[in-house]
Each structure stands twice: as C-alpha cells, then as structure tokens.
Design an enzyme around this catalytic site. Structure first.
Site, short mmCIF file in Angstrom:
data_model
loop_
_atom_site.label_atom_id
_atom_site.label_comp_id
_atom_site.label_asym_id
_atom_site.label_seq_id
_atom_site.Cartn_x
_atom_site.Cartn_y
_atom_site.Cartn_z
N ASP A 136 -11.75 2.53 3.57
CA ASP A 136 -12.15 1.11 3.53
C ASP A 136 -13.67 0.97 3.37
OD1 ASP A 136 -10.18 -0.88 3.67
OD2 ASP A 136 -9.77 -0.45 5.78
N LYS A 145 0.84 -1.20 0.00
CA LYS A 145 0.00 0.00 0.00
C LYS A 145 0.87 1.25 0.00
CE LYS A 145 -3.87 -2.19 2.29
NZ LYS A 145 -4.36 -2.66 3.58
N GLN A 190 -5.37 -1.39 9.50
CA GLN A 190 -5.22 -2.74 8.96
C GLN A 190 -5.88 -3.78 9.88
OE1 GLN A 190 -3.91 -3.43 5.97
NE2 GLN A 190 -4.00 -5.64 6.14
N1 GUN Z 1 -6.84 -6.73 5.85
C1 GUN Z 1 -6.88 -7.42 4.69
N2 GUN Z 1 -7.48 -6.70 3.72
C2 GUN Z 1 -7.85 -5.52 4.29
C3 GUN Z 1 -8.50 -4.35 3.80
O1 GUN Z 1 -8.90 -4.25 2.64
N3 GUN Z 1 -8.67 -3.35 4.71
C4 GUN Z 1 -8.25 -3.44 5.99
N4 GUN Z 1 -8.46 -2.40 6.80
N5 GUN Z 1 -7.62 -4.51 6.48
C5 GUN Z 1 -7.44 -5.54 5.62
#
Ligand code: GUN
Length: 296
Positions: free
Chosen positions: A121, A54, A98
């Site tokens: 998200d 990311k 996350q």
């Molecule tokens: N953990 C795995 N995929 C994601 C995601 O798309 N967003 C978040 N916040 N955590 C994750």
C-alpha cells in the site's frame, strides 16, 4: 473541445496482463510465485467487496493469495501477531491491511508494523519518507495508477503545471510527490485554498481527490488540460443511486483535452497497481530486476 476519454478499465487490463506475463516468467525461470496477503477485520460491506476483488485478480495474475478474515472484536495484540507472522513468511511478498479498521485498533501502529519491503500500500512511514526524498520505495496504488495513465498519455510530464486538489496521505500527498518526481511544478490545493477555481485553471494536469461529488466544474478547468478524477461518490439522482467522481464530468469534458471517467477511470487502476507492487516487492526480495513500466 470534447476531451479524449482516458480508458482506465482498458489500461488496467493491460497492466494486469503485463503483471501476469512477468509472474509466469518468474515461476518458469526462477521457481518463484509472488504472494499477497490481505487482512480484513470486521464485516464492512464495501471492504468485503474490495477484498474479494483483490483475491480474484491476484489469483488471475498467477500469484498466491492469502486472505485473513478476522472478527470485528479482534484485539490489537492478535492483529499485530498476525502482521508479524506475515512479515516472517517467505511465501508472502505483499501485505495489505484493509482500511478502515474498527475504532479500537490503532491503524498507524498496525501499518507501521508491516515490513516496509512488504508494504504494497506504500502507507508505512518509511515508504512515505523514501518517496518524499525521491528514493526507491513502495508507492501507494491509486497515485501510482494516475501517474501511469499520465505518462502513457503525455510521455514526459516535465515542466507541466500540476494541481492536486486534496491533501490526504493516501492520494493527495503521494500524488504530489510523484508529479514532482516527474518534474512537474506542483500545487496542492484543499478546502481552505483561496480562489480554488483560479488555482485549478492554472493546471495543465488537474488531479481531483477531495471526496466531494462533482465539485470540480468546467469553469475551473484550463482549456486542453488533462483531468484525472480520483473520486468515487455515491449520490442519488432521478431516484437512482449513481456513482460520480469529484469532477462534474459533462462540463469538464467540454473544456479539457483529456479526462478519466467515473466509473472506468482511476478506479480499476488501483487493484492493477496493487498487483504490480506485489510483483515489484517479490522481485526486490529475490534480488531480481524489477518489472519495467510498473513502478514509479
Ligand atoms: N480501503 C480502501 N482502499 C484501500 C486501499 O487502497 N488500501 C487499504 N489498505 N485499504 C483500503
């Protein structure tokens, strides 16, 4: 029939290019740089890989990337204080905490403390409600990526029968809402669905998001249907660890009209849509027009 392969890797690269071009214009014409803050608590290896990817892609798109890595024993009070500080920071347009979080932290409370306008998200309860009532919201990245690929492949989705297998808050439910928003006739199927194969065979669009390796087989696919495989499962086969989807690719591809592979299908679209959401949040925060084709 051998299905057309929907190349998510190439599609995601195009989305990232579009985002980067828009970000460059924002910086030149408005002196604004979108910023994304990612918060990682603990040392889960998969999460560390996600967060690193990311950060790199945010940077490559010309955005500011703020990474906050906290120890696994971080208190809820401290994490909430960080989220509130990011809410108040004008350089931060998107906040992602996350998941999964360590067990002693209340994930719902933490997600619902994020400013909904910065919730890239789309997990905040306000955004869930806005999406459910067909109002402008932040949309979860993976379903948004699936919708973009479906629109690109079909143009209008109106009137199509869509079956979403899986009812998670992160993929299944928002995916169903988005398909409904595009005027599909939507069914959500799950582990308790009776005669799942028959339900799936009714689908013009079949989205598999169950988290069970190769569960959807060719006999469950309507000839010519479009199959979107959200699953990412690690299995051992022939003594090697392999990445497979929720769809049994070989048998489904023999029947479907179009299909996303694993890897290289939905997966790369998720981070691309995270960048798109961060750009959208930045444009909204500044009262500027939203990027075209990058929102629901
Ligand atoms: N953990 C795995 N995929 C994601 C995601 O798309 N967003 C978040 N916040 N955590 C994750």
């Amino acid at each position: 029939m051998t299905a057309q392969v929907i190349d998510g890797k190439a599609f995601a690269a195009r989305v990232r290019e579009q985002v980067a071009a828009h970000v460059a214009r924002l910086r030149e014409e408005n002196g604004i740089q979108p910023g994304l803050a990612v918060v990682l608590v603990g040392e889960d290896p998969a999460s560390q890989v996600y967060v690193r990817n990311k950060g790199t892609q945010t940077h490559d798109a010309g955005m500011a990337s703020f990474e906050h890595k906290l120890p696994a024993d971080t208190s809820e009070t401290d994490l909430l204080a960080l989220v509130r500080a990011l809410n108040a920071d004008p350089a931060v347009h998107g906040i992602l905490v996350q998941l999964p979080l360590p067990k002693h932290l209340n994930a719902e409370l933490i997600i619902n403390t994020i400013d909904p306008a910065k919730d890239v998200d789309g997990f905040h309860i306000s955004n869930v409600g806005l999406l459910g009532t067909g109002q402008k919201s932040m949309v979860p990245c993976t379903p948004l990526g699936c919708l973009m690929m479906l629109r690109d492949h079909h143009g209008s989705l109106a009137g199509m029968n869509a079956v979403v297998v899986g009812r998670s808050n992160i993929v299944g439910k928002p995916m169903a809402q988005l398909l409904l928003g595009d005027s599909c006739t939507v069914t959500i199927a799950h582990s308790r669905t009776r005669d799942l194969a028959a339900v799936c065979r009714g689908a013009d669009i079949l989205v598999a998001a169950v988290g069970r390796a190769e569960m959807i087989t060719g006999d469950m696919v309507k000839p010519g249907a479009t199959v979107i495989d959200v699953g990412i499962n690690r299995i051992e086969r022939d003594g090697k660890i392999r990445l497979v989807g929720d769809v049994d690719y070989a048998s489904a591809a023999a029947v479907a009209g179009a299909i996303t592979p694993v890897p290289g299908g939905v997966g790369p679209m998720t981070i691309a849509c995270l960048l798109a959401n961060t750009l959208t949040a930045c444009c909204r925060a500044n009262g500027l027009p939203e990027p075209e084709g990058l929102t629901a």
